[in-house]
Design a protein around this motif. Structure first.
Motif, PDB file in Angstrom:
ATOM      1  N   UNK A  40      56.658  40.603  41.096  1.00 13.78           N
ATOM      2  CA  UNK A  40      56.567  41.974  40.467  1.00 13.78           C
ATOM      3  C   UNK A  40      55.178  42.497  41.036  1.00 13.78           C
ATOM      4  N   UNK A  41      54.300  41.543  40.684  1.00  9.00           N
ATOM      5  CA  UNK A  41      52.745  42.184  41.208  1.00  9.00           C
ATOM      6  C   UNK A  41      52.337  41.246  41.896  1.00  9.00           C
ATOM      7  N   UNK A  42      52.574  41.630  43.410  1.00  9.88           N
ATOM      8  CA  UNK A  42      52.077  40.605  44.446  1.00  9.88           C
ATOM      9  C   UNK A  42      50.946  40.666  45.265  1.00  9.88           C
ATOM     10  N   UNK A  43      50.071  41.709  44.920  1.00  6.36           N
ATOM     11  CA  UNK A  43      48.689  41.864  45.247  1.00  6.36           C
ATOM     12  C   UNK A  43      47.862  42.803  44.444  1.00  6.36           C
ATOM     13  N   UNK A  44      46.756  42.342  44.253  1.00  3.60           N
ATOM     14  CA  UNK A  44      45.758  43.527  43.592  1.00  3.60           C
ATOM     15  C   UNK A  44      44.249  43.567  44.336  1.00  3.60           C
ATOM     16  N   UNK A  45      43.993  44.863  44.185  1.00  5.96           N
ATOM     17  CA  UNK A  45      42.955  45.289  44.984  1.00  5.96           C
ATOM     18  C   UNK A  45      41.953  46.092  43.946  1.00  5.96           C
ATOM     19  N   UNK A  46      40.693  45.708  43.762  1.00  5.35           N
ATOM     20  CA  UNK A  46      39.905  46.697  43.088  1.00  5.35           C
ATOM     21  C   UNK A  46      38.439  46.046  43.048  1.00  5.35           C
ATOM     22  N   UNK A  47      37.748  46.424  41.871  1.00  7.03           N
ATOM     23  CA  UNK A  47      36.421  45.892  41.808  1.00  7.03           C
ATOM     24  C   UNK A  47      36.419  44.519  40.903  1.00  7.03           C
ATOM     25  N   UNK A  48      35.691  43.572  41.294  1.00  6.48           N
ATOM     26  CA  UNK A  48      35.419  42.493  40.695  1.00  6.48           C
ATOM     27  C   UNK A  48      34.457  42.795  39.479  1.00  6.48           C
ATOM     28  N   UNK A  49      35.006  42.837  38.319  1.00  7.84           N
ATOM     29  CA  UNK A  49      34.214  43.029  37.053  1.00  7.84           C
ATOM     30  C   UNK A  49      33.623  41.892  36.377  1.00  7.84           C
ATOM     31  N   UNK A  50      34.132  40.643  36.307  1.00 12.27           N
ATOM     32  CA  UNK A  50      33.768  39.711  35.423  1.00 12.27           C
ATOM     33  C   UNK A  50      34.289  38.356  36.474  1.00 12.27           C
ATOM     34  N   UNK A  51      33.322  37.265  36.247  1.00 12.11           N
ATOM     35  CA  UNK A  51      33.665  35.964  36.802  1.00 12.11           C
ATOM     36  C   UNK A  51      33.474  34.726  35.877  1.00 12.11           C
ATOM     37  N   UNK A  52      34.374  34.366  35.249  1.00 14.10           N
ATOM     38  CA  UNK A  52      34.260  33.160  34.501  1.00 14.10           C
ATOM     39  C   UNK A  52      35.427  32.259  34.605  1.00 14.10           C
ATOM     40  N   UNK A  53      35.050  31.052  35.355  1.00 10.79           N
ATOM     41  CA  UNK A  53      35.999  30.117  35.834  1.00 10.79           C
ATOM     42  C   UNK A  53      36.968  29.772  34.666  1.00 10.79           C
ATOM     43  N   UNK A  54      38.074  29.565  34.634  1.00  3.70           N
ATOM     44  CA  UNK A  54      39.023  29.950  35.915  1.00  3.70           C
ATOM     45  C   UNK A  54      39.667  31.509  35.935  1.00  3.70           C
ATOM     46  N   UNK A  55      39.043  32.255  35.121  1.00  2.75           N
ATOM     47  CA  UNK A  55      39.511  33.662  35.095  1.00  2.75           C
ATOM     48  C   UNK A  55      38.282  34.614  35.774  1.00  2.75           C
ATOM     49  N   UNK A  56      38.979  35.781  36.319  1.00  9.70           N
ATOM     50  CA  UNK A  56      38.143  36.877  36.909  1.00  9.70           C
ATOM     51  C   UNK A  56      38.865  38.102  36.467  1.00  9.70           C
ATOM     52  N   UNK A  57      38.374  38.978  36.228  1.00 12.60           N
ATOM     53  CA  UNK A  57      38.564  40.415  35.853  1.00 12.60           C
ATOM     54  C   UNK A  57      38.474  41.163  37.139  1.00 12.60           C
ATOM     55  N   UNK A  58      39.559  41.931  37.420  1.00 11.38           N
ATOM     56  CA  UNK A  58      39.617  42.954  38.679  1.00 11.38           C
ATOM     57  C   UNK A  58      39.993  44.231  37.819  1.00 11.38           C
ATOM     58  N   UNK A  59      39.128  45.166  38.129  1.00 12.56           N
ATOM     59  CA  UNK A  59      39.370  46.542  37.679  1.00 12.56           C
ATOM     60  C   UNK A  59      40.277  47.409  38.806  1.00 12.56           C
ATOM     61  N   UNK A  60      41.234  47.747  38.454  1.00 12.34           N
ATOM     62  CA  UNK A  60      42.064  48.554  39.516  1.00 12.34           C
ATOM     63  C   UNK A  60      42.655  49.784  38.753  1.00 12.34           C
TER      64      UNK A  60
END
Length: 191
Positions: free
Chosen positions: A1-21
Motif C-alpha cells: 500500500x505504501x511503496x515509497x516515502x519522501x520527506x524530511x528526516x526528523x529523528x534517527x534512533x536505530x532501528x527506527x527513524x521518523x520521516x515527516x511527510x
C-alpha cells in the motif's frame, strides 16, 4: 500500500527513524545497511517501504535500495521469519553477503545473526536458494597487503564485514599497518 516515502528526516534512533511527510511523521523501521548512510536529521530522505498490517499495528519498514526491500520480502515468505527477524538478517549482512551465504549453503554464517538459530538458518538457505541473485566471488574486498590485514584485524575485533570494508575503503593507501588500524577504529567509533 505504501511503496515509497519522501520527506524530511526528523529523528534517527536505530532501528527506527521518523520521516515527516506533508505534516505527518511516519515511524519507519530500517536495517543498519539503510540507517548508516541516511542523511542528517533535517535533510530530505527517500525510502522504499514495505507495510506490514497486523491485527494490533501497521508497521512500516524502509530501505534505500530495491534489492534490500526485495530480500526483505523474500525473507517474510519463509515460515518462522517475521519482519523483526528479516530486519535483523539485513542488519547483520548485506544483500550480497546473504546471497553469497545462501549460494555457498553456509548456514553457520547465518547463525551468527542475533535471532537466527541453526534450524532457521538451514531453512533460509534452502528456501532462498533460487530467490536471491547468485554471487560467485567472495564478498570481501580483493585488497592486498595492509588493507587485507586491517580488514582481518577489524573482523577479529568483532566488526561485521560491511562496517570493516567501509572503514578500510576510507583509508589512505600509504599508511603503516598500526596507523591504518588506529584510523579505521576511529572511523568506526564515530558511526
Amino acid at each position: 500500500m505504501i511503496g515509497r516515502i519522501q520527506g524530511i528526516l526528523v529523528e534517527k534512533n536505530f532501528p527506527q527513524v521518523i520521516v515527516s511527510c506533508a505534516g505527518v511523521g511516519y515511524e519507519v523501521d530500517v536495517p543498519m545497511s539503510t540507517f548508516y548512510p541516511l542523511p542528517r536529521t533535517g535533510e530530505e530522505v527517500t525510502l522504499l517501504t514495505h507495510l506490514v498490517v497486523r491485527q494490533d499495528a501497521h508497521l512500516l519498514f524502509g530501505f534505500l535500495t530495491a534489492a534490500e526491500r526485495g530480500a526483505f520480502r523474500q525473507l517474510l515468505k519463509i515460515s518462522g521469519v517475521g519482519p523483526k527477524v528479516a530486519l535483523s538478517v539485513l542488519s547483520g549482512m548485506s544483500v550480497d553477503e546473504l546471497a553469497a551465504a545462501v549460494t555457498a549453503e553456509d548456514a553457520a554464517r547465518l547463525t551468527k545473526i542475533p535471532g537466527i538459530g541453526k534450524k532457521t538458518a538451514e531453512r533460509l538457505v534452502l528456501e532462498l536458494r533460487d530467490k536471491l541473485p547468485r554471487v560467485a566471488a567472495s564478498m570481501r574486498p580483493q585488497a592486498g597487503g595492509a588493507s587485507a590485514d586491517v580488514l582481518n584485524a577489524l573482523l577479529g575485533l568483532g566488526y561485521n564485514e560491511r562496517e570493516a570494508s567501509a572503514a578500510v575503503k576510507q583509508l589512505p593507501a600509504d599508511l603503516p599497518l598500526a596507523d591504518a588500524i588506529r584510523q579505521a577504529l576511529k572511523q568506526l567509533a564515530k558511526t
